[in-house]
Design an enzyme around this catalytic site. Structure first.
Site, short mmCIF file in Angstrom:
data_model
loop_
_atom_site.label_atom_id
_atom_site.label_comp_id
_atom_site.label_asym_id
_atom_site.label_seq_id
_atom_site.Cartn_x
_atom_site.Cartn_y
_atom_site.Cartn_z
N ARG A 51 0.84 -1.20 0.00
CA ARG A 51 0.00 0.00 0.00
C ARG A 51 0.87 1.24 0.00
O ARG A 51 1.95 1.26 0.59
CB ARG A 51 -0.89 0.02 1.24
CG ARG A 51 -1.70 -1.24 1.45
CD ARG A 51 -2.30 -1.26 2.85
NE ARG A 51 -2.97 -2.51 3.14
CZ ARG A 51 -3.46 -2.83 4.33
NH1 ARG A 51 -3.33 -1.97 5.34
NH2 ARG A 51 -4.07 -3.99 4.52
N ASP A 53 0.37 5.37 1.08
CA ASP A 53 -0.55 6.22 1.84
C ASP A 53 -1.12 7.35 0.99
O ASP A 53 -0.63 7.63 -0.11
CB ASP A 53 0.17 6.83 3.05
CG ASP A 53 0.68 5.79 4.02
OD1 ASP A 53 0.07 4.71 4.09
OD2 ASP A 53 1.70 6.04 4.68
N ARG A 198 8.86 7.67 5.70
CA ARG A 198 8.64 9.08 6.00
C ARG A 198 9.20 9.46 7.37
O ARG A 198 9.69 10.58 7.56
CB ARG A 198 7.16 9.42 5.89
CG ARG A 198 6.67 9.43 4.44
CD ARG A 198 5.16 9.34 4.35
NE ARG A 198 4.52 10.46 5.03
CZ ARG A 198 3.21 10.48 5.32
NH1 ARG A 198 2.43 9.46 5.01
NH2 ARG A 198 2.70 11.53 5.93
#
Length: 245
Positions: A51, A53, A198
């Site tokens: 996935r 975000d 991140r």
């Protein structure tokens, strides 16, 4: 039954991320599945390499699906190009062995975090780079990055809430590509946790700003405490660059 592998490029700016979300139609997965289902006239479910975000982009996301259709690869690629919105492009379509699985067969993933390090922001690239005004000390960032290399428990560097899922990952390399005021931090690993890249990027940025010394990274890893690491860097600077099988 055919197993089809697709390689996708997308601008994640206006989407809620990759994963289908109930009745929310504003995801990359939903847009692709809807388009493929209409083209192939059957219900298509995509299996992705992982996935991304909300707001995160991809240069080479990989997914696969099964179909009974005998449509040619060339026609499917052409139909996808003409049917999808401009910010989602299927770059490549391949027929693969039935055993191929986009997520389980991944050996390495590559993410790039893009920074524009200048007093003045870049009007044109601001949508795809994180603007940091203060001068970054790249050498200190490189020194800090070395502590991340190898297999570690990255519990301090994830927003993952589940206590059942392992937080151990292996990072093979963290490279810095400098072009004028633009800095790309390229992370290669066997997999990454929720928001991990991140948080790693934000931590390296704070080291570069002199907020703490590079050696503190080792302590933060060992403490396994999310509150000790930096905040999460903005999504718009992150790209899924490559998926390696």
């Amino acid at each position: 039954m055919r197993n089809i592998k697709i390689t996708i490029q997308y601008d994640g700016s206006r989407y809620k991320g990759w994963q289908r979300l109930g009745n929310n139609t504003n995801t990359i997965q939903h847009k692709l599945e809807k388009t493929l289902s209409e083209i192939l006239r059957e219900d298509i479910e995509l299996i992705a390499s992982g996935r991304t975000d909300a707001g995160v982009h991809a240069e080479n996301q990989v997914a696969n699906f099964f179909t009974n259709s005998n449509i040619s690869i060339e026609k499917l690629l052409d139909f996808c190009y003409r049917s999808l919105p401009q910010d989602i492009v299927v770059k490549k379509v391949e027929e693969v062995e039935e055993s191929f699985h986009s997520r389980f067969n991944v050996s390495q993933k590559v993410y790039t975090y893009k920074i524009h390090n200048s007093k003045i922001h870049d009007v044109f690239n601001g949508k795809y780079t994180y603007h940091v005004k203060e001068k970054l000390d790249i050498e200190k960032m490189k020194e800090a990055a070395e502590f991340f290399i190898g297999e570690h428990d990255f519990k301090s560097f994830t927003a993952l809430k589940s206590k059942k899922k392992s937080t151990v990952r292996k990072i093979y390399s963290i490279d810095f590509k400098i072009s004028g005021e633009n800095i790309d931090i390229i992370f290669t690993g066997n997999g990454f946790l929720y928001k991990m890249v991140r948080i790693l990027a934000a931590t390296l940025i704070e080291v570069g700003l002199g907020k703490f010394p590079p050696a503190d990274v080792k302590r933060i890893i060992n403490e396994k405490n999310r509150s000790l690491a930096s905040d999460t860097a903005p999504a718009h600077g992150l790209f899924l660059t490559n998926v390696i099988y």
